[in-house]
Design a protein around this motif. Structure first.
Motif, PDB file in Angstrom:
ATOM      1  N   SER A  72       0.948  -1.391  -0.096  1.00 13.49           N
ATOM      2  CA  SER A  72       0.062   0.053  -0.001  1.00 13.49           C
ATOM      3  C   SER A  72       0.796   1.245   0.108  1.00 13.49           C
ATOM      4  O   SER A  72       1.907   1.211   0.260  1.00 13.49           O
ATOM      5  N   PRO A  73       0.261   2.411  -0.406  1.00 11.96           N
ATOM      6  CA  PRO A  73       1.235   3.582  -0.368  1.00 11.96           C
ATOM      7  C   PRO A  73       1.763   3.847   1.006  1.00 11.96           C
ATOM      8  O   PRO A  73       2.665   4.256   0.988  1.00 11.96           O
ATOM      9  N   GLY A  74       0.904   3.572   2.105  1.00 14.55           N
ATOM     10  CA  GLY A  74       1.599   3.947   3.345  1.00 14.55           C
ATOM     11  C   GLY A  74       2.693   2.923   3.791  1.00 14.55           C
ATOM     12  O   GLY A  74       3.811   3.311   4.254  1.00 14.55           O
ATOM     13  N   ASN A  75       2.421   1.761   3.371  1.00 17.14           N
ATOM     14  CA  ASN A  75       3.633   0.550   3.529  1.00 17.14           C
ATOM     15  C   ASN A  75       4.862   1.172   2.829  1.00 17.14           C
ATOM     16  O   ASN A  75       5.922   1.032   3.294  1.00 17.14           O
ATOM     17  N   ARG A  76       4.575   1.385   1.493  1.00 20.53           N
ATOM     18  CA  ARG A  76       5.641   2.008   0.684  1.00 20.53           C
ATOM     19  C   ARG A  76       6.444   3.290   1.408  1.00 20.53           C
ATOM     20  O   ARG A  76       7.832   3.410   1.131  1.00 20.53           O
ATOM     21  N   ALA A  77       5.727   4.148   1.839  1.00 18.60           N
ATOM     22  CA  ALA A  77       6.552   5.202   2.386  1.00 18.60           C
ATOM     23  C   ALA A  77       7.162   4.907   3.596  1.00 18.60           C
ATOM     24  O   ALA A  77       8.300   5.476   3.762  1.00 18.60           O
ATOM     25  N   TYR A  78       6.870   3.939   4.268  1.00 15.07           N
ATOM     26  CA  TYR A  78       7.595   3.323   5.675  1.00 15.07           C
ATOM     27  C   TYR A  78       8.732   2.312   4.984  1.00 15.07           C
ATOM     28  O   TYR A  78       9.936   2.354   5.731  1.00 15.07           O
ATOM     29  N   THR A  79       8.669   1.482   3.979  1.00 14.45           N
ATOM     30  CA  THR A  79       9.610   0.555   3.659  1.00 14.45           C
ATOM     31  C   THR A  79      10.516   0.715   2.333  1.00 14.45           C
ATOM     32  O   THR A  79      11.424   0.117   2.108  1.00 14.45           O
ATOM     33  N   GLY A  80      10.008   1.699   1.775  1.00 15.57           N
ATOM     34  CA  GLY A  80      10.520   2.003   0.376  1.00 15.57           C
ATOM     35  C   GLY A  80      11.756   2.986   0.505  1.00 15.57           C
ATOM     36  O   GLY A  80      11.976   3.291   1.440  1.00 15.57           O
ATOM     37  N   PRO A  81      12.346   3.186  -0.795  1.00 17.33           N
ATOM     38  CA  PRO A  81      12.095   2.869  -2.233  1.00 17.33           C
ATOM     39  C   PRO A  81      12.400   1.369  -2.420  1.00 17.33           C
ATOM     40  O   PRO A  81      13.005   0.531  -1.582  1.00 17.33           O
ATOM     41  N   LEU A  82      12.152   0.797  -3.648  1.00 19.76           N
ATOM     42  CA  LEU A  82      12.459  -0.655  -3.796  1.00 19.76           C
ATOM     43  C   LEU A  82      13.927  -1.118  -3.415  1.00 19.76           C
ATOM     44  O   LEU A  82      13.892  -2.290  -2.925  1.00 19.76           O
ATOM     45  N   THR A  83      14.937  -0.429  -3.394  1.00 23.24           N
ATOM     46  CA  THR A  83      16.136  -1.044  -3.103  1.00 23.24           C
ATOM     47  C   THR A  83      16.166  -1.165  -1.614  1.00 23.24           C
ATOM     48  O   THR A  83      16.672  -2.272  -1.059  1.00 23.24           O
TER      49      THR A  83
END
Length: 155
Positions: A72-83
């Protein structure tokens, strides 16, 4: 409890049906699998588990990249970027998901927002994860089920 694999069992309260959806088993020539309102919570789980099971097909960490697309966008904000996400999945807490032998999953609630995932890793160890999903409300993912969290329930 469902097994992640090429075909998927879809169930409702009154009957049990089997449907061969082939979600999550993309070949090198197939388009990337991306969030779509047509996917049920069960299909989203299956897509991600199949991608992680076959992490390096068709290319290195492509399974993790598929999983990140369903964050989710919220998850990506916490765990991202992809690398950063790739490094996180390669740590000992989540590495059993990569190239696992077997996955069984079952919903923890009727809405499909919480799941119990049992992973048998390449060393035949069983690890249990909690997988949290939510239906997104805003574009570009409106009405798509996406992953908010993955936590270890039992090791």
């Amino acid at each position: 409890m469902s097994d992640a694999g090429e075909s998927m069992n879809t169930r409702n309260e009154n009957t049990e049906t089997t449907q061969n959806t082939n979600v999550g088993n993309a070949s090198a020539n197939a388009p990337e699998i991306v969030p779509d309102p047509k996917y049920t919570p069960e299909q989203v789980i299956e897509i991600q588990l199949n991608a992680l099971k076959n992490n390096d097909a068709p290319s290195a960490n492509s399974g993790i990249a598929t999983t990140f697309r369903f964050a989710s966008p919220g998850n990506r904000a916490y765990t991202g970027p992809l690398t950063r996400f790739i490094g996180m999945i390669h740590n000992p807490l989540y590495e059993p998901l990569l190239n696992h032998k077997k996955a069984k999953f079952s919903p923890l609630n009727p809405s499909g927002s919480s799941w119990r995932i049992e992973i048998t890793d390449h060393n035949d160890q069983t690890i249990t994860y909690g997988w949290g999903l939510s239906m997104q409300r805003e574009e570009p993912y409106a009405n798509c089920w996406m992953t908010d969290s993955v936590t270890i329930l039992q090791n």
